[in-house]
Structure formats: C-alpha cells, structure tokens
Motif scaffolding. Structure first.
Motif, PDB file in Angstrom:
ATOM      1  N   GLY C  40       0.824  -1.161  -0.157  1.00  0.00           N
ATOM      2  CA  GLY C  40       0.184  -0.184  -0.047  1.00  0.00           C
ATOM      3  C   GLY C  40       0.846   1.200   0.040  1.00  0.00           C
ATOM      4  O   GLY C  40       2.094   1.100   0.292  1.00  0.00           O
ATOM      5  N   GLU C  41       0.174   2.361  -0.302  1.00  0.00           N
ATOM      6  CA  GLU C  41       1.012   3.564  -0.154  1.00  0.00           C
ATOM      7  C   GLU C  41       1.421   4.039   1.536  1.00  0.00           C
ATOM      8  O   GLU C  41       0.601   3.443   2.373  1.00  0.00           O
ATOM      9  CB  GLU C  41       0.075   4.829  -0.670  1.00  0.00           C
ATOM     10  N   SER C  42       2.203   5.117   1.481  1.00  0.00           N
ATOM     11  CA  SER C  42       2.420   5.414   2.932  1.00  0.00           C
ATOM     12  C   SER C  42       0.962   6.252   3.340  1.00  0.00           C
ATOM     13  O   SER C  42       0.277   6.728   2.743  1.00  0.00           O
ATOM     14  CB  SER C  42       3.413   6.424   2.872  1.00  0.00           C
ATOM     15  N   HIS C 212       5.879  -0.658  -0.618  1.00  0.00           N
ATOM     16  CA  HIS C 212       4.935  -0.009  -1.524  1.00  0.00           C
ATOM     17  C   HIS C 212       5.367  -0.294  -3.031  1.00  0.00           C
ATOM     18  O   HIS C 212       4.614   0.309  -3.814  1.00  0.00           O
ATOM     19  CB  HIS C 212       5.351   1.413  -1.005  1.00  0.00           C
ATOM     20  N   ASP C 213       6.234  -1.053  -2.999  1.00  0.00           N
ATOM     21  CA  ASP C 213       6.659  -1.493  -4.453  1.00  0.00           C
ATOM     22  C   ASP C 213       6.095  -2.821  -4.869  1.00  0.00           C
ATOM     23  O   ASP C 213       6.672  -3.947  -4.383  1.00  0.00           O
ATOM     24  CB  ASP C 213       8.254  -1.262  -4.824  1.00  0.00           C
ATOM     25  N   LEU C 252      -0.838   0.206  -9.034  1.00  0.00           N
ATOM     26  CA  LEU C 252       0.417  -0.195  -8.153  1.00  0.00           C
ATOM     27  C   LEU C 252       1.001  -1.223  -9.052  1.00  0.00           C
ATOM     28  O   LEU C 252       2.411  -1.102  -9.076  1.00  0.00           O
ATOM     29  CB  LEU C 252       0.063  -0.898  -6.906  1.00  0.00           C
TER      30      LEU C 252
END
Lengths: 281, 228, 278
Positions: C40-42, C212-213, C252
């Motif tokens: 997920g994103e920050s 996040h990757d 993503l």
C-alpha cells in the motif's frame, strides 16, 4: 466480542501538568509584585521599634523583623527587585548568547574558534564570584547586579545555539534557501533563528530559577539592591542573625525565594515538554 | 548548444581542515533541452558532483562551462547564474523550512528578485503542479510527501531556471507517487524548455526519464549511454 | 503446534488515535507458514498493522479487534512482559533502515547475540558459534571478524543482513519485514529480498513483507494483500497480479517506470474514482 487494549486514562489529571502549575505560580508571583501596594497591609519601610520581632499573628501575618517592619508587606515588595533583575539578566543574555552561538555555528572556521574559546573562558569562571567582583567594582545596585550576573550567564545560550546551528547548517532547507538566493543576515534571522529560538526560550526559563538564586545570593552578601528597600536576599541575611529565636524572619523570604525559583523551573520543564519534539508522547 | 561542459573535474569534500577527493577527472557535456542522468550506487560521487553544479560546493578543480560561461572554482553562485540553476532535493521532508508557511518559502526569493505579482505567480505554479490553492498557507508538515515534492518543484520553477537539478527526487516517495512526479517532470520539461540533470540509484527511473546518462563508480564515469 | 495452524489470525482489527480518528478500519486476515506481501501507499495503515503484530504501537494509539491471535496467543490483552517472551523469540521484525535500527555503540556480535541472551540459556562459547553461524547464513563474509565490527563500518546492505541475522537467530516462526529494502541501493534490494526469501523457505517460516513497491515484492511472495486508506481492498495470489481487477492494484502493479514505457505517461491513481469505490 470486542477485545481491546486502551491505555488507562488519566485524562482528569491532564490540566495539572508541569507547564500549567509553573505558569500559574509565575502569574501569581508577577501579580503579587505588581499589586504589592494594594495587597500589603503596611508600608514595608516604616520602622516600629515597639513591635520588633513579633511572631506571626492576625495583624502581622508573617510577623515582623528586627526593625518592627511587617514581613508580609516586605516579602510582597521584595518580589519586585527580584523580578526586575531577572528580566534584565534574560534580556541581556539571550540575544548575546544566541548571536554568538549562531555566528559561530554558521560561519565556522576562525570565527567559530575565537567565539567558542571566548565562551569556554567565560564559562569556566565561577559565576557568583565574578559577579561579586564586578559589583564591587561597579558599585552595588539593581542594574549593576544584573550586568554582573548577565556577564557570566550567556555562555550556556551560546553553546546551545552553536550546537543547534551546526546541526541544521547543512540541512536541505537551508541549502535550498541558499540556492534561491537567500544569504547572509536574511538567512540567519529569517531561517536559522526561528529554529533555534524555542530551545533558547526553554533554557531561559530553566535558567531563571538559578538566576533568582544568584540574585538572592548577591542580596544576601549585601551586593544587590541596598537597604532599606525590601529584597529577599538581604532579608534572609538580616534574619539569619536571629534565626534560632525568631526563625520566621529568615524563613519567610527564604520560602519566597524557593517558591519563585521552583515556579520558573516548573515553567521551563513544562515548556521543554511542550516545545521539544524529542519529548513527544 | 551545450548547456554544461565539464573537463577533468574533480570534487573534494572539505570538512574543517580535512579534504577528501570523491570525484575524479570527470568529462561530460549536457546539451540544452535534454534530460541527463547520473546513475550509480550510494557513495559513487554522483550527489557530490550534483552539489558542485548546484553551486553549493565550491571545492572543485578542472574546467566547468555553464551556459557558455566558465565557472570559477572556489566561488559560490551569485546573480543571474544563481537564479538559473535550481534543484529539487531528495527528501521532501527535509527540504522545506519546517517553520515557514509555503507562501513564505515560495515568495521570499521572488521578493528578493524584485518581481511583481508574486501571489499570481505562486497560484499559477500551484495549478501547474496539480496542487489546490488552499494549501498555500499551510506548513510543510500538513502535506504528504508527494505534495511536498510538488511544492519543491514549484519553488525551483518559480525562479525560471534553465537548468533543473534533480537529486533522487522520487526515492523517498511511494511507487505510485513516484509515477505522478515523473509524469509531472516530463510535462514541465516539454512546456518549459528545461535542461534537467537527474541523479538516481534506480536504473529504471533513468531509463524511463533520460535522453543521455552516465553510470558512475567510485568517483569516475564507468559507462555512458545515449537513448534515441 | 502443527504446521497447518495459522500464525496470524486477525478479524476486525481497528487501530486509531485517542481522539477517534481511525487509521486502520477493521481488517481481517490470517496467514500460516507462507510468504505474504502487505502492500500500500504510505498512510495506508500497512506499517501500523505490522507493528500491532509485534505489540510495538505507541501508547497514544488504541487497538481493537474481534479476534486477534498470534501463534495461538491472545496477544491483544498482553502486557509488555508477555510480549517480551514472544518478540524476538517466536516473532521477529526487520525494520526499514539499518542505520537507525542498529545501536552505534555496540559491536555487531553483541547485538546479534542479544536475542539469544534474552530468550535462551547457552554457554557464551555456544552463543558465539551461533552468532557466527547466523552471520554466515545471511551471506556476510568473515563472521569472526565482522562480529567485532561496529555498525558504521558496514554498508546499508550489510547492515540489513545483520538485522536479518538478529531477527532469525532464535529461529522464529514468523518474520515481519517492514520495507526492508527501501533504504538500500537499487542494486542491493533484490539481493536482500532473495536472501529473505531463501532463509524463510529453508526454515519453513511465515513471512509478512511490507512494501510500497508491488512489482518488486511480487516475485518473493505467494499472496498479496493490498491496503488503501486503512482498509484491505484487494487480496490475491501473486501469479494473478498481472490480471488484477481492482484499479488500485492494477495501478500499483503497472506504475513502475522502465525503458519500455519511455515517451508515454506512467499510469497513476485516479484517487477520486477510488473514493467512490470505497
């Protein structure tokens, strides 16, 4: 079923933190000093030999000293020179200390060496002794007392300001500001100072307690404001002659010094908790 | 035309009385309008070289020609040259002054240049990078990492630079935010006639963005690569 | 405990601030001895979720759940003392940046040995052997010499290997890796992930890998859970990622730049559209 883990709540205790207690005490102290003429039942300087060294009673709440002066009134009036002296010292030391520290940290090299060695030298001097020496040269009095105490109390501000300036000197936001053409005094006052100031204020508040003690020390040794004006240090000194028989004469101004010093220490502690991100909860 | 030419450039880190050479004998040219990439592992000297080009480290030797004029070693940038080279830093959390509102951060350099209609320029900039104007009066800590990096990009662009330096502009960001910022940079490059130099440790980012790139290793150029 | 029993079983996990702001909004998941990525994103709550599995959330946050079991322990009611018997012993964690996670004043050997001192009683000679064995297992050269070195003498990649040695020295059943490669150079990232993968595989452990990757972790995990704004919005097998149906997961998956995408804009998130899906 919901199982949960919540910290035990002490929310009702929250208003009673160090900062608020310190703040209330300081406000009371300043208020008493300002309103001394209204609050004191007697003129602090009127001598009444018939009533000398009375124990505390309903008329003289804190008793009287060896000239028959009302101690309650004298303690109230005594807050004034203490607070004036302390404010003078802070007004003199904070700007000087910050300026020296920031210049040393920002310019580095020879500027830093000279300024910091100077700071080290002053820091190594015993402050009360130097203050006494200065006062005996300049002559006793409120202003001279402030100058003498200020002379030895700026180095701690300078050291802290230098350390903090060094820490941010190579930060990206200062590099970015330089790349945008912001240099010199604009950079120092607009960009560095706002980051250094909060901790200097905290340090000032914490130092105030010590300065109050030093001011009282000067008074005790007869180097502060001169009699017959009321001053806590000199009141303790005159009370100490009768300390075994009439303990309150020395104890009353002594407690006043203690409370004033404590108030500023609490305020400083509380400010540090609030302003210093490292104390984040 | 060449925007930038380096001949036998070495860079030193000077700390106190100690000096340490970290970049050795670099030759390279950057043409106007291209995106030039500097790739390599951490400690290879790519950032040190960038800081010289940014005018933040005057301790270098060799010949540098910027916008057709020779630079003098040991001097910091001033005047028009200072304005025309701008940089976007790696960490958006550290590159904005924490106690200044964005408006001040953005307006101060413009005021120093004596420009008019500063507020209009700032709102225009906010629109360009896709931020809403109600953020202008916020502090940096009220923004996300991607938003801060956008503000840092406006800050650089407001001075109308000819050379934009990018020091790992996306390595502190999420992959999804990186895509947004890279798209934005490509758009700005097309619209503003910018020359860009981008430092990265991620070869994929360089492959995607750059027209011309060199790989650095232990302070020297290891490989040079031109994309068609 | 059998191999089949689940390592983590969480239902209705909520994490929030004392003022009522919810950061993790009721998520359900369970995992056994498998490799799972949490992506997920920050700000999506992925790190908070991981930290709640280690009992490492700050006191200013509250945690609630309908059901919360870690290795069959009802850990939500655990105090620090009970956590300490689990942490570093049966569950351990690798953090983002070895520069901050290692103590600069202690040598490597002492730090790697610390979990042994806390959780097992063995002779100091056996401890040294175990430390050197672990340092060797994470691919560090010359363990005997390395043991005496200090963190500042290591590169980022080596530091992260040391962190791994420390995390695995008590043969835990579950390893949580919170962005273990984001402070590292690109070239080293795949090495470290491959190492984590092989060590976890060898020891038959569970791995929760936070990142996040998405593209990078997909190769090293069997399952992927995707978080967005405090919710688990997608959950799929790693092989199914190229055909993901959720727009967030799709973006993503495809937003990583590469040479083939030159000249065309990278896919970005349509955040307004995602709001409507929420």
């Amino acid at each position: 079923m919901i199982i949960s883990k919540k910290g035990v709540s002490f929310r009702w205790l929250r208003p009673f933190n160090t900062l608020n207690i310190g703040l209330i005490l300081v406000v009371i102290l300043v208020g008493l000093a300002l309103l001394a003429p209204l609050l004191s039942p007697f003129d602090p300087n009127i001598q009444n030999i018939q009533e000398r060294l009375l124990a505390p009673d309903s008329q003289h709440w804190f008793g009287t000293d060896r000239f028959g002066r009302d101690l309650f009134s004298r303690v109230l009036y005594g807050a004034r020179p203490t607070l004036i002296l302390v404010s003078l010292v802070i007004l003199l030391t904070v700007p000087i200390g910050l300026a020296i520290g920031i210049f040393a940290g920002y310019f580095g090299g020879w500027v830093e060496r000279i300024l910091m060695r100077l700071t080290d030298i002053v820091m190594s001097l015993p402050s009360l002794v130097i203050a006494l020496a200065l006062v005996s040269i300049l002559g006793p009095g409120l202003m001279n007392g402030a100058l003498a105490l200020a002379f030895t109390s700026w180095p701690s501000f300078a050291r802290q300001a230098r350390t903090e300036t060094l820490a941010i000197r190579n930060s990206d936001y200062l590099s970015a500001a330089k790349m945008q053409g912001i240099t010199g005094f604009r950079l120092i006052f607009g960009h560095i100072l706002p980051l250094i100031l909060p901790s200097a204020i905290v340090r000032a508040a914490l130092n105030l307690g010590g300065i109050i003690l030093a001011a009282a020390g000067l008074g005790f040794l007869g180097m502060g404001i001169q009699p017959p004006a009321a001053e806590w240090g000199s009141m303790v000194a005159s009370g100490s002659r009768v300390i075994f028989d009439q303990w309150w004469v020395a104890a009353v101004p002594g407690v006043a010094i203690l409370l004033a010093s404590l108030a500023f220490n609490l305020l400083g502690d509380g400010l540090r908790d609030k302003m210093d991100p490292r104390h984040d909860k | 035309m060449n925007q930038l030419e380096l001949k036998k450039v070495s860079v030193s880190h000077v700390q106190g009385l100690q000096s340490n050479t970290v970049v050795h004998d670099i030759d390279l040219t950057v043409e106007a309008g291209e995106c030039f990439g500097l790739v390599g592992p951490s400690g290879c000297g790519k950032s040190s070289l960038l800081w010289v080009l940014a005018g933040l480290n005057p301790h270098w030797e060799g010949e540098i020609t910027l916008f057709g004029q020779p630079l003098e070693s040991g001097k910091i940038f001033t005047g028009d040259r200072r304005r025309r080279v701008q940089m976007v830093f790696q960490d958006p959390y550290a590159s904005l002054h924490p106690k200044h509102r964005l408006r001040r951060t953005l307006a101060e350099p413009l005021k120093l240049l004596g420009l008019s209609d500063i507020n209009d320029r700032i709102s225009e900039g906010f629109k360009q990078v896709g931020l809403t104007e109600n953020m202008i009066d916020r502090y940096p800590h009220q923004l996300s990492g991607g938003q801060r990096q956008r503000v840092a990009i406006i800050r650089a662009l407001l001075l109308e630079p000819k050379l934009l330096l990018l020091d790992e502009p996306t390595s502190a960001l999420d992959m999804s935010v990186q895509a947004e910022i890279l798209n934005l940079l490509n758009e700005l490059k097309a619209n503003h006639d910018l020359t860009m130099i981008m430092v990265s440790h991620d070869p994929d980012v360089i492959d995607y963005m750059c027209d011309h790139a060199v790989t650095m290793k232990a302070g020297r150029i290891d490989q040079e690569k031109r994309y068609v | 405990m059998t191999n089949k029993s689940s390592l983590v079983d969480v239902r209705g996990l909520q994490i929030g601030l004392a003022d009522g702001t919810e950061l993790v909004k009721g998520i359900d998941f369970s995992m056994g001895r498998e490799r799972v990525a949490l992506v997920g994103e920050s700000g999506s709550g992925k790190s908070l979720t991981a930290r709640s599995l280690m009992g490492l959330l700050p006191d200013s946050l509250y945690v609630e759940a309908d059901h919360f079991q870690l290795l069959d322990h009802p850990v939500l009611t655990y105090g620090q003392r009970q956590w300490n018997t689990l942490r570093g012993h049966q569950v351990s964690m690798v953090l983002q940046d070895p520069k901050y996670a290692l103590n600069p004043t202690q040598n490597i050997g002492r730090q790697v040995a610390e979990p042994l001192v806390l959780h097992q009683s063995m002779s100091s000679k056996a401890r040294v052997e175990k430390v050197e064995y672990m340092l060797d297992a994470v691919g560090l050269p010359n363990p005997a010499k390395l043991r005496k070195m200090y963190p500042h003498q290591l590169s980022g990649g080596m530091g992260q290997r040391v962190m791994l040695a420390m995390a695995l020295i008590n043969d835990p059943q579950l390893l949580i890796a919170d962005e273990p490669t984001s402070a590292l150079d690109h070239a080293v990232r795949d090495q470290v992930l491959a190492l984590i993968h092989s060590l976890v595989e060898e020891r038959n452990m569970g791995l929760l890998l936070i990142s996040h990757d998405l593209q990078q972790v997909a190769d090293y995990c069997e399952r992927v859970m995707v978080m967005y704004q405090g919710k688990l919005i997608d959950h799929l097998a790693a092989e199914a990622l190229p055909n993901a149906t959720h727009p967030y997961t799709q973006t993503l998956w495809s937003c990583r730049p590469n040479i083939a995408k030159r000249g065309q804009p990278l896919p970005t998130l349509d955040r307004e559209h995602l709001e409507t899906l929420n």
